[in-house]
Design a protein around this motif. Structure first.
Motif, mmCIF file in Angstrom:
data_model
loop_
_atom_site.group_PDB
_atom_site.id
_atom_site.type_symbol
_atom_site.label_atom_id
_atom_site.label_comp_id
_atom_site.label_asym_id
_atom_site.label_seq_id
_atom_site.Cartn_x
_atom_site.Cartn_y
_atom_site.Cartn_z
ATOM 1 N N ILE A 189 0.881 -1.170 0.000
ATOM 2 C CA ILE A 189 0.000 0.000 0.000
ATOM 3 C C ILE A 189 0.911 1.210 0.000
ATOM 4 O O ILE A 189 1.657 1.432 0.964
ATOM 5 C CB ILE A 189 -0.917 0.028 1.237
ATOM 6 N N GLU A 190 0.908 1.964 -1.090
ATOM 7 C CA GLU A 190 1.837 3.089 -1.160
ATOM 8 C C GLU A 190 1.210 4.299 -1.831
ATOM 9 O O GLU A 190 0.293 4.171 -2.633
ATOM 10 C CB GLU A 190 3.129 2.692 -1.891
ATOM 11 N N ARG A 191 1.739 5.447 -1.449
ATOM 12 C CA ARG A 191 1.414 6.709 -2.107
ATOM 13 C C ARG A 191 2.691 7.219 -2.745
ATOM 14 O O ARG A 191 3.785 7.030 -2.203
ATOM 15 C CB ARG A 191 0.857 7.718 -1.103
ATOM 16 N N ARG A 192 2.554 7.873 -3.908
ATOM 17 C CA ARG A 192 3.715 8.320 -4.675
ATOM 18 C C ARG A 192 3.582 9.794 -5.027
ATOM 19 O O ARG A 192 2.469 10.283 -5.265
ATOM 20 C CB ARG A 192 3.837 7.485 -5.951
ATOM 21 N N PHE A 193 4.756 10.473 -5.115
ATOM 22 C CA PHE A 193 4.778 11.924 -5.328
ATOM 23 C C PHE A 193 5.938 12.323 -6.227
ATOM 24 O O PHE A 193 7.041 11.784 -6.098
ATOM 25 C CB PHE A 193 4.961 12.656 -3.985
ATOM 26 N N LEU A 194 5.700 13.299 -7.109
ATOM 27 C CA LEU A 194 6.798 13.924 -7.833
ATOM 28 C C LEU A 194 7.506 14.872 -6.875
ATOM 29 O O LEU A 194 6.857 15.582 -6.097
ATOM 30 C CB LEU A 194 6.284 14.718 -9.034
ATOM 31 N N VAL A 195 8.822 14.882 -6.939
ATOM 32 C CA VAL A 195 9.643 15.656 -6.012
ATOM 33 C C VAL A 195 10.337 16.790 -6.753
ATOM 34 O O VAL A 195 10.800 16.618 -7.880
ATOM 35 C CB VAL A 195 10.687 14.738 -5.338
ATOM 36 N N SER A 196 10.432 17.927 -6.086
ATOM 37 C CA SER A 196 11.149 19.076 -6.626
ATOM 38 C C SER A 196 12.184 19.535 -5.608
ATOM 39 O O SER A 196 11.938 19.513 -4.411
ATOM 40 C CB SER A 196 10.160 20.211 -6.919
ATOM 41 N N GLY A 197 13.335 19.949 -6.103
ATOM 42 C CA GLY A 197 14.372 20.485 -5.232
ATOM 43 C C GLY A 197 15.262 19.413 -4.641
ATOM 44 O O GLY A 197 15.192 18.237 -5.002
ATOM 45 N N GLN A 198 16.103 19.853 -3.718
ATOM 46 C CA GLN A 198 17.125 18.991 -3.119
ATOM 47 C C GLN A 198 16.947 18.792 -1.611
ATOM 48 O O GLN A 198 17.747 18.101 -0.991
ATOM 49 C CB GLN A 198 18.506 19.622 -3.348
ATOM 50 N N GLN A 199 15.929 19.390 -1.011
ATOM 51 C CA GLN A 199 15.817 19.361 0.452
ATOM 52 C C GLN A 199 15.623 17.953 1.016
ATOM 53 O O GLN A 199 15.928 17.712 2.176
ATOM 54 C CB GLN A 199 14.716 20.306 0.912
ATOM 55 N N TRP A 200 15.177 17.031 0.208
ATOM 56 C CA TRP A 200 15.019 15.646 0.650
ATOM 57 C C TRP A 200 16.358 15.032 1.056
ATOM 58 O O TRP A 200 16.402 14.111 1.856
ATOM 59 C CB TRP A 200 14.349 14.799 -0.432
ATOM 60 N N ARG A 201 17.451 15.557 0.523
ATOM 61 C CA ARG A 201 18.778 14.993 0.825
ATOM 62 C C ARG A 201 19.125 15.095 2.313
ATOM 63 O O ARG A 201 19.933 14.316 2.811
ATOM 64 C CB ARG A 201 19.847 15.668 -0.027
ATOM 65 N N ASP A 202 18.476 16.010 3.031
ATOM 66 C CA ASP A 202 18.727 16.168 4.467
ATOM 67 C C ASP A 202 18.226 14.982 5.287
ATOM 68 O O ASP A 202 18.625 14.836 6.447
ATOM 69 C CB ASP A 202 18.062 17.449 4.989
ATOM 70 N N VAL A 203 17.362 14.147 4.731
ATOM 71 C CA VAL A 203 16.781 13.029 5.488
ATOM 72 C C VAL A 203 17.162 11.658 4.921
ATOM 73 O O VAL A 203 16.542 10.647 5.253
ATOM 74 C CB VAL A 203 15.245 13.169 5.611
#
Length: 170
Positions: A5-19
């Motif tokens: 069971i999953e939800r999916r999203f298009l990502v913008s930017g680089q802030q995800w790299r912090d996690v």
């Protein structure tokens, strides 16, 4: 058998790299099926770890998933027989509310960056990070199988246009 069971999203930017907590490179190949409802995939991580996976709809955003480890050499042989393939770097994310991963696609699927969160139940509440720009859950054109057979770079300008604002560099 597991229930995915999953939800999916298009990502913008680089802030995800912090996690980011880990990363792996994947090559994936998809086999033609006699039924559009089933997806069959071979996945290779590096040269040794590999899996054969079958997925079937289970209602809503859920899918039944049958996944089996196979030898890396077998995965390489199977990948050679797949016409529909993709390459991506997957990142594990340290976020609450589910099992989060993010895929940075390479080759003809760049610059797509897609985040996924696996949930325990379809109606589970989850806090969506601000860098998840647009939800694509259930949109078949963004499934890995679809991107393998019809990569983003081959989409027409008309097909790409609605998504350009939600795309960012991974």
């Amino acid at each position: 058998m597991a229930l995915e069971i999953e939800r999916r999203f298009l990502v913008s930017g680089q802030q995800w790299r912090d996690v980011v907590s880990w990363q792996r490179d994947f090559a994936q190949g998809y086999f033609p099926n006699s039924s559009a409802a089933m997806t069959s995939r071979v996945r290779l991580a590096g040269t040794e770890e590999a899996w054969l996976t079958l997925k079937f709809p289970a209602g809503g955003i859920a899918r039944q998933e049958f996944e089996y480890p196979i030898p890396g050499a077998d995965a390489l042989a199977l990948l050679e027989r797949c016409e529909a393939k993709l390459i991506k770097r997957r990142f594990g994310l340290d976020l609450p509310g589910g099992d989060w991963v993010l895929d940075v696609f390479e080759g003809e699927n760049a610059p797509l960056v897609i985040a996924e969160v696996e949930l325990e139940q379809a109606d589970q509440a989850v806090e969506i990070p601000h860098w998840c720009q647009r939800e694509i859950t259930g949109l078949g054109t963004f499934s890995n199988a679809a991107l393998a057979s019809h990569p983003f770079a081959r989409w027409s300008e008309t097909e790409q246009a609605p998504w350009q604002g939600a795309l960012g560099q991974g």
